[in-house]
Design a protein around this motif. Structure first.
Motif, short mmCIF file in Angstrom:
data_model
loop_
_atom_site.label_atom_id
_atom_site.label_comp_id
_atom_site.label_asym_id
_atom_site.label_seq_id
_atom_site.Cartn_x
_atom_site.Cartn_y
_atom_site.Cartn_z
N ASP A 1 0.81 -1.22 0.00
CA ASP A 1 0.00 0.00 0.00
C ASP A 1 0.84 1.26 0.00
O ASP A 1 0.36 2.33 -0.40
CB ASP A 1 -0.92 0.02 1.23
CG ASP A 1 -1.99 -1.06 1.19
OD1 ASP A 1 -2.40 -1.43 0.06
OD2 ASP A 1 -2.39 -1.52 2.27
N GLU A 2 2.09 1.17 0.42
CA GLU A 2 2.87 2.37 0.69
C GLU A 2 4.07 2.58 -0.24
O GLU A 2 4.72 3.61 -0.17
CB GLU A 2 3.41 2.32 2.14
CG GLU A 2 2.33 2.18 3.19
CD GLU A 2 1.41 3.38 3.23
OE1 GLU A 2 1.87 4.49 2.89
OE2 GLU A 2 0.22 3.21 3.60
N LEU A 3 4.37 1.62 -1.12
CA LEU A 3 5.59 1.70 -1.91
C LEU A 3 5.30 1.49 -3.40
O LEU A 3 4.27 0.94 -3.79
CB LEU A 3 6.60 0.62 -1.45
CG LEU A 3 7.04 0.68 0.00
CD1 LEU A 3 7.86 -0.56 0.35
CD2 LEU A 3 7.83 1.96 0.29
N SER A 4 6.25 1.91 -4.23
CA SER A 4 6.22 1.62 -5.66
C SER A 4 7.63 1.29 -6.11
O SER A 4 8.62 1.72 -5.51
CB SER A 4 5.67 2.80 -6.47
OG SER A 4 6.51 3.93 -6.35
N VAL A 5 7.73 0.51 -7.19
CA VAL A 5 9.01 0.13 -7.78
C VAL A 5 9.07 0.73 -9.18
O VAL A 5 8.13 0.59 -9.97
CB VAL A 5 9.14 -1.41 -7.85
CG1 VAL A 5 10.50 -1.79 -8.42
CG2 VAL A 5 8.96 -2.02 -6.47
N ARG A 6 10.20 1.38 -9.47
CA ARG A 6 10.36 2.07 -10.76
C ARG A 6 11.63 1.56 -11.42
O ARG A 6 12.71 1.62 -10.82
CB ARG A 6 10.40 3.57 -10.52
CG ARG A 6 10.64 4.45 -11.74
CD ARG A 6 10.50 5.90 -11.30
NE ARG A 6 11.09 6.86 -12.22
CZ ARG A 6 10.45 7.44 -13.22
NH1 ARG A 6 9.18 7.13 -13.45
NH2 ARG A 6 11.03 8.33 -13.99
N LEU A 7 11.51 1.09 -12.66
CA LEU A 7 12.64 0.47 -13.35
C LEU A 7 12.81 1.10 -14.73
O LEU A 7 11.84 1.20 -15.49
CB LEU A 7 12.42 -1.03 -13.51
CG LEU A 7 12.05 -1.84 -12.26
CD1 LEU A 7 10.52 -1.98 -12.17
CD2 LEU A 7 12.69 -3.21 -12.28
N PRO A 8 14.03 1.52 -15.08
CA PRO A 8 14.25 2.06 -16.43
C PRO A 8 14.03 0.98 -17.48
O PRO A 8 14.45 -0.17 -17.31
CB PRO A 8 15.70 2.53 -16.40
CG PRO A 8 16.33 1.77 -15.29
CD PRO A 8 15.26 1.52 -14.28
N SER A 9 13.37 1.35 -18.57
CA SER A 9 13.00 0.36 -19.59
C SER A 9 14.10 0.13 -20.61
O SER A 9 14.00 -0.80 -21.42
CB SER A 9 11.73 0.79 -20.30
OG SER A 9 11.95 1.99 -21.04
N ALA A 10 15.14 0.97 -20.63
CA ALA A 10 16.24 0.82 -21.59
C ALA A 10 17.46 1.55 -21.04
O ALA A 10 17.37 2.37 -20.12
CB ALA A 10 15.85 1.37 -22.96
N ALA A 11 18.61 1.29 -21.66
CA ALA A 11 19.86 1.87 -21.17
C ALA A 11 19.84 3.40 -21.22
O ALA A 11 20.47 4.07 -20.39
CB ALA A 11 21.03 1.33 -21.99
N GLY A 12 19.11 3.98 -22.17
CA GLY A 12 19.08 5.42 -22.31
C GLY A 12 18.46 6.14 -21.14
O GLY A 12 18.62 7.36 -21.01
N TYR A 13 17.77 5.42 -20.27
CA TYR A 13 17.11 6.05 -19.12
C TYR A 13 17.82 5.77 -17.79
O TYR A 13 17.36 6.23 -16.74
CB TYR A 13 15.66 5.57 -19.03
CG TYR A 13 14.93 5.67 -20.34
CD1 TYR A 13 14.75 6.90 -20.97
CD2 TYR A 13 14.43 4.54 -20.99
CE1 TYR A 13 14.09 7.00 -22.19
CE2 TYR A 13 13.78 4.63 -22.21
CZ TYR A 13 13.61 5.87 -22.80
OH TYR A 13 12.97 5.97 -24.01
N VAL A 14 18.92 5.04 -17.84
CA VAL A 14 19.59 4.62 -16.62
C VAL A 14 20.17 5.80 -15.84
O VAL A 14 20.14 5.82 -14.60
CB VAL A 14 20.70 3.59 -16.95
CG1 VAL A 14 21.61 3.36 -15.76
CG2 VAL A 14 20.06 2.27 -17.39
N GLU A 15 20.69 6.82 -16.55
CA GLU A 15 21.26 7.97 -15.84
C GLU A 15 20.25 8.66 -14.93
O GLU A 15 20.62 9.30 -13.95
CB GLU A 15 21.78 8.99 -16.86
CG GLU A 15 23.00 8.58 -17.64
CD GLU A 15 23.41 9.66 -18.63
OE1 GLU A 15 24.22 10.52 -18.25
OE2 GLU A 15 22.89 9.66 -19.77
N GLN A 16 18.98 8.51 -15.24
CA GLN A 16 17.95 9.19 -14.46
C GLN A 16 17.80 8.59 -13.07
O GLN A 16 17.34 9.28 -12.15
CB GLN A 16 16.62 9.11 -15.20
CG GLN A 16 16.65 9.78 -16.57
CD GLN A 16 15.36 9.57 -17.35
OE1 GLN A 16 14.41 8.94 -16.85
NE2 GLN A 16 15.32 10.08 -18.57
#
Length: 293
Positions: free
Chosen positions: A50-65
């Motif tokens: 209820d309190e958390l979310s998981v966020r994963l970059p979908s490709a290498a171009g977004y990893v720096e974020q």
């Protein structure tokens, strides 16, 4: 992995995320996991309990974020008037997933994109404008300048000139008007000190509560410091009539006509390349009509 936009993308589904969480954060092993109702393209998001979310970059171009958000979001949260994502943990590559990832506090609310037509919601437009003004006032010491981490948001729009000019001929009778507006957009530079911007002020990144009031702003992957013109695009992409006037008046404090011309250039570039790739996209065609009018 599959090819998309010229970049290989790892498989991301609930089973992969379940293994990542259970292996790296066993304290959350018993929490239910499910995909969110409205997901993004740059990153995939799953709700964890209820309190958390998981966020994963979908490709290498977004990893720096990932590292950028882990470091800067807590610092921005301290000076902003609305909640933004709060990092709780940093995940590492594993279980066949090759990139770092994050666990955040869950932010309640409904994405504006799921609320239907908000184009004439002046209260929402004003609230978004006020948030962006507050964001521009956040301290910038050491903050990230435009670059590959945010696809050069905050730079002059002519960073995408080749792509824009190649797309304009596909607009038919509107091509000359588009080239004229692009010339105006690329004729100036931001002359003020660098300021914070969000970089993707879109309906999917704005949450509202049950009354329809803006309650949180999410997805700071394209954020940084520089020219705030890219954050003004809702004047064409989201609002019209009195709502557009409310947004322009609220967000435009301290901004000149040249900044608005660059903002129109950002909106024009994005709408033109979207129509290029998806000619039947009604939303982008409507945006183009507002820009070119």
């Amino acid at each position: 992995m599959s090819a998309a936009d010229g970049e290989l993308r790892p498989r991301i589904d609930a089973a992969v995320v379940r293994r990542l969480v259970d292996t790296q954060f066993p304290q959350w092993r018993g929490l239910p996991l499910r995909a969110v109702d409205h997901d993004g393209w740059d990153n995939r998001t799953f709700r964890l309990g209820d309190e958390l979310s998981v966020r994963l970059p979908s490709a290498a171009g977004y990893v720096e974020q990932v590292a950028k958000e882990q470091y800067w979001l807590p610092r921005l949260a301290a000076v902003l008037p609305l909640p933004i994502p709060q990092p709780v943990a940093a995940g590492a590559p594993g279980e066949g997933f090759p990139f770092p990832w994050s666990v955040y506090r869950w932010l309640p609310g409904t994405p504006v994109v799921l609320r239907g037509d908000v184009s004439r919601d002046a209260a929402l437009a004003e609230a978004i404008g006020s948030f962006l003004v507050a964001l521009r006032s956040a301290p910038v010491d050491g903050a990230p300048w435009p670059g590959t981490h945010n696809f050069f948001r905050g730079a002059p729009p002519d960073v995408y000139e080749e792509e824009a000019l190649a797309a304009f001929p596909l607009l038919g009778a509107d091509a000359d008007r588009a080239r004229s507006l692009w010339a105006e957009a690329t004729a100036s530079r931001w002359e003020g000190p660098p300021v914070w911007f969000h970089g993707d002020v879109a309906p999917g990144n704005l949450l509202v509560d049950g009354s329809g009031a803006l309650s949180a702003v999410i997805d700071f992957g394209t954020s940084g410091v520089g020219d705030p013109a890219c954050d003004l695009v809702p004047a064409w992409t989201m609002f019209e009539g009195a709502a557009r006037d409310a947004f322009v008046e609220t967000v435009g404090v301290g901004l000149d006509d040249a900044t608005w011309a660059r903002a129109r250039g950002w909106a024009l570039w994005k709408a033109a390349i979207t129509v290029r790739d998806r000619p039947a996209d009604a939303e982008s065609r409507a945006t183009l009509a507002r820009i070119l009018a």
